[in-house]
Design a protein around this motif. Structure first.
Motif, PDB file in Angstrom:
ATOM      1  N   ARG A  86       0.834  -1.196   0.000  1.00  0.00           N
ATOM      2  CA  ARG A  86       0.000   0.000   0.000  1.00  0.00           C
ATOM      3  C   ARG A  86       0.884   1.267   0.000  1.00  0.00           C
ATOM      4  N   ALA A  87       1.938   1.232   0.796  1.00  0.00           N
ATOM      5  CA  ALA A  87       2.847   2.389   0.863  1.00  0.00           C
ATOM      6  C   ALA A  87       3.403   2.691  -0.525  1.00  0.00           C
ATOM      7  N   THR A  88       3.784   1.655  -1.262  1.00  0.00           N
ATOM      8  CA  THR A  88       4.364   1.863  -2.597  1.00  0.00           C
ATOM      9  C   THR A  88       3.296   2.384  -3.569  1.00  0.00           C
ATOM     10  N   GLN A  89       2.044   1.873  -3.428  1.00  0.00           N
ATOM     11  CA  GLN A  89       0.941   2.407  -4.253  1.00  0.00           C
ATOM     12  C   GLN A  89       0.771   3.907  -4.023  1.00  0.00           C
ATOM     13  N   CYS A  90       0.836   4.304  -2.741  1.00  0.00           N
ATOM     14  CA  CYS A  90       0.657   5.731  -2.415  1.00  0.00           C
ATOM     15  C   CYS A  90       1.786   6.576  -2.997  1.00  0.00           C
ATOM     16  N   ALA A  91       2.995   6.014  -3.032  1.00  0.00           N
ATOM     17  CA  ALA A  91       4.119   6.744  -3.635  1.00  0.00           C
ATOM     18  C   ALA A  91       3.894   6.905  -5.126  1.00  0.00           C
ATOM     19  N   LEU A  92       3.491   5.820  -5.780  1.00  0.00           N
ATOM     20  CA  LEU A  92       3.273   5.893  -7.234  1.00  0.00           C
ATOM     21  C   LEU A  92       2.204   6.916  -7.573  1.00  0.00           C
ATOM     22  N   ALA A  93       1.162   6.995  -6.711  1.00  0.00           N
ATOM     23  CA  ALA A  93       0.077   7.949  -6.957  1.00  0.00           C
ATOM     24  C   ALA A  93       0.585   9.392  -6.922  1.00  0.00           C
ATOM     25  N   ALA A  94       1.677   9.621  -6.193  1.00  0.00           N
ATOM     26  CA  ALA A  94       2.213  10.978  -6.083  1.00  0.00           C
ATOM     27  C   ALA A  94       3.258  11.272  -7.162  1.00  0.00           C
ATOM     28  N   LEU A  95       3.592  10.246  -7.956  1.00  0.00           N
ATOM     29  CA  LEU A  95       4.596  10.415  -9.015  1.00  0.00           C
ATOM     30  C   LEU A  95       3.894  10.547 -10.363  1.00  0.00           C
ATOM     31  N   PRO A  96       4.579  11.031 -11.415  1.00  0.00           N
ATOM     32  CA  PRO A  96       3.934  11.194 -12.722  1.00  0.00           C
ATOM     33  C   PRO A  96       3.325   9.882 -13.209  1.00  0.00           C
ATOM     34  N   ALA A  97       2.145   9.956 -13.818  1.00  0.00           N
ATOM     35  CA  ALA A  97       1.406   8.765 -14.258  1.00  0.00           C
ATOM     36  C   ALA A  97       2.163   8.019 -15.352  1.00  0.00           C
ATOM     37  N   ASP A  98       2.984   8.754 -16.115  1.00  0.00           N
ATOM     38  CA  ASP A  98       3.688   8.105 -17.234  1.00  0.00           C
ATOM     39  C   ASP A  98       5.114   7.685 -16.861  1.00  0.00           C
ATOM     40  N   LEU A  99       5.344   7.524 -15.548  1.00  0.00           N
ATOM     41  CA  LEU A  99       6.678   7.122 -15.081  1.00  0.00           C
ATOM     42  C   LEU A  99       7.101   5.825 -15.767  1.00  0.00           C
ATOM     43  N   SER A 100       8.310   5.815 -16.316  1.00  0.00           N
ATOM     44  CA  SER A 100       8.798   4.556 -16.911  1.00  0.00           C
ATOM     45  C   SER A 100      10.287   4.406 -16.619  1.00  0.00           C
ATOM     46  N   GLY A 101      10.753   3.144 -16.710  1.00  0.00           N
ATOM     47  CA  GLY A 101      12.157   2.872 -16.408  1.00  0.00           C
ATOM     48  C   GLY A 101      12.313   2.319 -15.002  1.00  0.00           C
ATOM     49  N   PRO A 102      13.554   2.248 -14.525  1.00  0.00           N
ATOM     50  CA  PRO A 102      13.785   1.618 -13.219  1.00  0.00           C
ATOM     51  C   PRO A 102      13.319   2.473 -12.040  1.00  0.00           C
ATOM     52  N   VAL A 103      12.639   1.813 -11.104  1.00  0.00           N
ATOM     53  CA  VAL A 103      12.200   2.479  -9.876  1.00  0.00           C
ATOM     54  C   VAL A 103      12.848   1.734  -8.697  1.00  0.00           C
ATOM     55  N   VAL A 104      13.614   2.467  -7.883  1.00  0.00           N
ATOM     56  CA  VAL A 104      14.279   1.868  -6.731  1.00  0.00           C
ATOM     57  C   VAL A 104      13.376   2.040  -5.516  1.00  0.00           C
ATOM     58  N   VAL A 105      13.103   0.953  -4.796  1.00  0.00           N
ATOM     59  CA  VAL A 105      12.292   1.048  -3.582  1.00  0.00           C
ATOM     60  C   VAL A 105      13.185   0.702  -2.384  1.00  0.00           C
ATOM     61  N   LEU A 106      13.215   1.599  -1.397  1.00  0.00           N
ATOM     62  CA  LEU A 106      14.065   1.434  -0.218  1.00  0.00           C
ATOM     63  C   LEU A 106      13.214   1.512   1.043  1.00  0.00           C
ATOM     64  N   ALA A 107      13.608   0.767   2.065  1.00  0.00           N
ATOM     65  CA  ALA A 107      12.955   0.918   3.365  1.00  0.00           C
ATOM     66  C   ALA A 107      13.702   2.010   4.141  1.00  0.00           C
ATOM     67  N   GLY A 108      12.938   2.824   4.872  1.00  0.00           N
ATOM     68  CA  GLY A 108      13.532   3.954   5.590  1.00  0.00           C
ATOM     69  C   GLY A 108      14.380   3.564   6.777  1.00  0.00           C
ATOM     70  N   ASP A 109      14.470   2.264   7.076  1.00  0.00           N
ATOM     71  CA  ASP A 109      15.187   1.844   8.292  1.00  0.00           C
ATOM     72  C   ASP A 109      16.421   0.999   7.984  1.00  0.00           C
ATOM     73  N   VAL A 110      16.992   1.172   6.776  1.00  0.00           N
ATOM     74  CA  VAL A 110      18.191   0.408   6.390  1.00  0.00           C
ATOM     75  C   VAL A 110      19.348   1.395   6.184  1.00  0.00           C
ATOM     76  N   PRO A 111      20.019   1.808   7.277  1.00  0.00           N
ATOM     77  CA  PRO A 111      20.889   2.981   7.218  1.00  0.00           C
ATOM     78  C   PRO A 111      22.268   2.769   6.590  1.00  0.00           C
TER      79      PRO A 111
END
Ligand code: UD1
Ligand code: CA
Length: 493
Positions: A86-111
C-alpha cells in the motif's frame, strides 16, 4: 556507470513499535544522521528524476524532517490501509502517471545501504530484469521475508516469515526490502495484490511472484556484506549498526592518513572532515560539521561539535561547540567553549576556562580559571587567572574589549560594557567599570583596611583565635629574646 533511476521511493510510514519510543523509528540517528537521512542520502546519490518518501505515523514530524533534509523530495501520504505494498501504491500515486524505467524502492530503516551497492543492483537490473532484489544470507533469518527459488535457482517469489511453510523457514537467503522494479511492472503488479496473508496487509513482496508469473525476469543479488542490507527494528540493532557505521567511517579516515590511536573509543559523525596526519587520541567524539586540519591533535577525552580546528592546533580534554580554533592554537585541558568562540592563530585558552561568543586574536592568552562572554581579546593580550566578564545584566548582554598587548591582572572583573585599551594594564583584583585608555594602569583603590586583634575579640575560642594567640606569643618571645643582652651576639664593631 549504471542508468539513473526514474524514481526512488522510500518507505517511512511505519511506526516502529519495537523501538518502544515516542520518536518515530526512522528519526532515530546513528553517526549524527537519522536512519531516514542515511537512506535519503543513498537514494539521492543515484541521481533519480524523482524521489518520494511515504509517511503516515507522526506524519508532521517525519514530513518536516524530509523537507529539511531534502527539499526536492516528494512527501506522499499513506492512508489507513496497511502494508509495504500500500505504501508503494501511495508513492506511485504521487509520481507522474507516465513514469517509466527503473524504480528503486528502499525501506527507511536500512541505514548502512550505500551508493556502490545500489549501483551494483541497478547494473544487474539493466540486463533486462522485471525486478531485481537485494538479498543476503542471514545466520538468523527470523522475521525476514525469504527468497524462494525453483530447482534451477531462479527466484519465484518472496514469502514472509509469518506466512512461510516449515521448509521455507529453513531458507537463510532473506529479502533486504531494497529493490529495483520496472515502473510498468510495479504498477501492474501493485494493482493485483491482495491481503490474503497472516497480517492482512498489502505486501510489496507479492509483486515479485506476480512479475515472475507474468513471465518477467526476477533476480536476487546476494550481498556478502550483510550489514548494508540490515534494517533497524529495535534499539539494540540501532546501537549495533551505529557502532558498525562508526567502525567503517574510522577505517576510511585511517586509510586516508588520519592517525587514530584507539578506534574503539573514538566516535565520528558522517559529515566530519579529517585531514591526513591529524591525530585523534582516545576518548574523542567529533560531531556535526566538525573539521580537523593536518597536524592538529585532538584529545584525549574531548568532544567537538560543529567546530573547525586549524593546522597544528591542539585541544586537550575539552568540550567545544560551534567554534573555530585556528592554526597553532591551544585549548585545554578542561576548557568549555560554548559557542561562537574563535581562538586565533597561536592563541591559547587554558585550564578551567569557559568562553562564549568570544574572539582571541593572534597569540592572545586566557591561561587559567576564567569566564569570557561576548569579549574580544586583542593580539598578544593576556587575561590573568580568575578573570571574569560580568557580561549579562539580567536583561541584556554587553561586550568586553581587551586591546592588543593589554595585560589584565589576576582576578580582573570586567563589568561590561567596558574596554581595556591597547597595551593597558590592570592590577590584581581590579573591578573595571570604566574604560581604560591605551597604555594606562587601572587599579581598584578601595585599599586594604587592617583591624588588629579582630579574631581574638570577635571570634574568641575558635581554632583561628588559638592560632592567632600562638603567633602573638611567638612574636612576644622573639621580642623578649632580642631585648636580653645575654642572648644578643656582640657587636662586631
Ligand atoms: C519487510 C519485508 C520483508 C523483509 C524486511 C527487511 C514486506 C511485506 N516485508 O518486512 O520481506 O525481509 O522488510 O527488513 O515488505 N512501511 C510503510 N508502510 C506500511 C508498512 C511499512 O511505509 O504500511 C515501511 C516502514 O516504515 C519501513 C519499511 O516499510 O521503513 C519496512 O516495514 P517493516 O514493517 O519494517 O517490514 P518488515 O516486517 O521488516
Ligand atoms: Ca523492518
Amino acid at each position: 556507470m549504471s542508468q539513473s533511476p526514474a524514481a526512488v521511493i522510500v518507505l517511512a510510514a511505519g511506526q516502529g513499535t519495537r523501538m518502544r519510543s515516542s520518536l518515530p523509528k526512522v528519526l532515530h540517528a546513528i553517526g549524527g544522521r537519522s536512519l531516514l537521512g542515511h537512506v535519503l542520502a543513498a537514494g539521492r546519490s543515484l541521481g533519480p528524476d524523482h524521489l518520494a518518501v511515504v509517511v503516515r505515523h507522526d506524519r508532521e514530524r517525519v514530513a518536516a524532517h524530509v523537507r529539511e533534509l531534502d527539499p526536492a523530495a516528494i512527501v506522499a501520504d499513506q492512508d489507513e490501509v496497511p502494508g509495504t505494498g500500500r505504501a508503494t501504491q501511495c508513492a506511485l500515486a504521487a509520481l507522474p502517471a507516465d513514469l517509466s524505467g527503473p524504480v528503486v524502492v528502499l525501506a527507511g530503516d536500512v541505514p548502512l545501504l550505500d551508493e556502490a551497492t545500489l549501483r551494483g543492483l541497478l547494473a544487474e537490473h539493466a540486463a533486462g530484469n522485471a525486478v531485481t532484489i537485494l538479498s543476503t544470507d542471514a545466520p538468523d533469518p527470523t522475521g525476514y521475508g525469504r527468497i524462494v527459488r525453483d530447482g534451477d535457482g531462479q527466484v519465484t517469489g518472496i514469502v514472509e516469515h509469518r506466512d512461510a511453510s516449515a521448509a521455507q523457514l529453513e531458507i537463510t537467503e532473506i529479502n533486504s526490502a531494497v529493490y529495483v522494479f520496472d515502473a510498468a511492472i510495479l504498477r501492474s503488479g501493485l494493482a493485483r495484490i491482495g491481503t490474503d496473508n497472516a497480517q492482512g496487509e498489502l505486501y510489496l513482496t507479492d509483486v515479485i511472484g506476480q512479475a515472475r508469473a507474468d513471465g518477467g525476469r526476477v533476480a536476487a543479488v546476494r550481498t556478502l556484506d550483510a550489514v548494508v542490507a540490515e534494517g533497524v527494528n529495535d534499539k539494540a540493532q540501532l546501537a549495533t549498526l551505529g557502532a558498525e557505521l562508526n567502525r567503517r567511517l574510522l577505517g576510511a579516515h585511517m586509510r586516508a592518513g588520519v592517525t587514530i590511536v584507539d578506534p574503539t573509543s573514538v566516535w565520528v559523525d558522517v559529515g566530519v572532515d579529517l585531514a591526513p596526519d591529524c591525530e585523534i587520541l582516545p576518548g574523542v567524539q567529533l560531531h556535526g560539521a566538525t573539521s580537523v586540519a593536518t597536524g592538529a591533535r585532538i584529545g584525549p577525552d574531548t568532544t567537538l561539535t560543529d567546530t573547525r580546528v586549524g593546522a597544528g592546533a591542539e585541544v586537550v580534554r575539552s568540550h567545544v561547540l560551534d567554534s573555530r580554533i585556528e592554526a597553532g592554537a591551544r585549548v585545554g585541558p578542561y576548557a568549555y567553549l560554548r559557542q561562537r568562540v574563535v581562538v586565533g592563530p597561536g592563541a591559547k585558552i587554558g585550564t578551567f576556562v569557559e568562553a562564549k561568543n568570544t574572539r582571541l586574536d593572534d597569540g592572545a592568552k586566557i591561561p587559567h580559571l576564567s569566564y569570557m562572554g561576548d569579549a574580544t581579546i586583542g593580539a598578544g593580550a593576556n587575561v590573568g587567572a580568575g578573570s571574569i566578564t560580568a557580561n549579562y545584566d539580567g536583561v541584556h548582554k554587553h561586550p568586553t574589549v581587551v586591546g592588543p598587548q593589554a595585560r589584565a591582572g589576576s582576578n580582573t572583573m570586567f563589568v561590561a560594557p567596558v574596554e581595556l585599551g591597547a597595551g593597558a594594564y590592570t592590577g590584581a583584583g581590579t573591578t573595571l567599570r570604566e574604560d581604560v585608555p591605551a597604555g594606562a594602569l587601572a587599579v581598584s583603590t578601595a585599599g586594604e583596611r587592617i583591624i588588629e586583634g579582630w579574631t581574638r575579640s570577635r571570634r574568641p575560642g575558635t581554632p583561628s583565635a588559638d592560632a592567632a594567640a600562638a603567633a602573638d606569643a611567638a612574636d612576644a618571645a622573639d621580642t623578649a629574646a632580642a631585648a636580653d643582652p645575654a642572648l644578643t651576639p656582640p657587636d662586631p664593631h
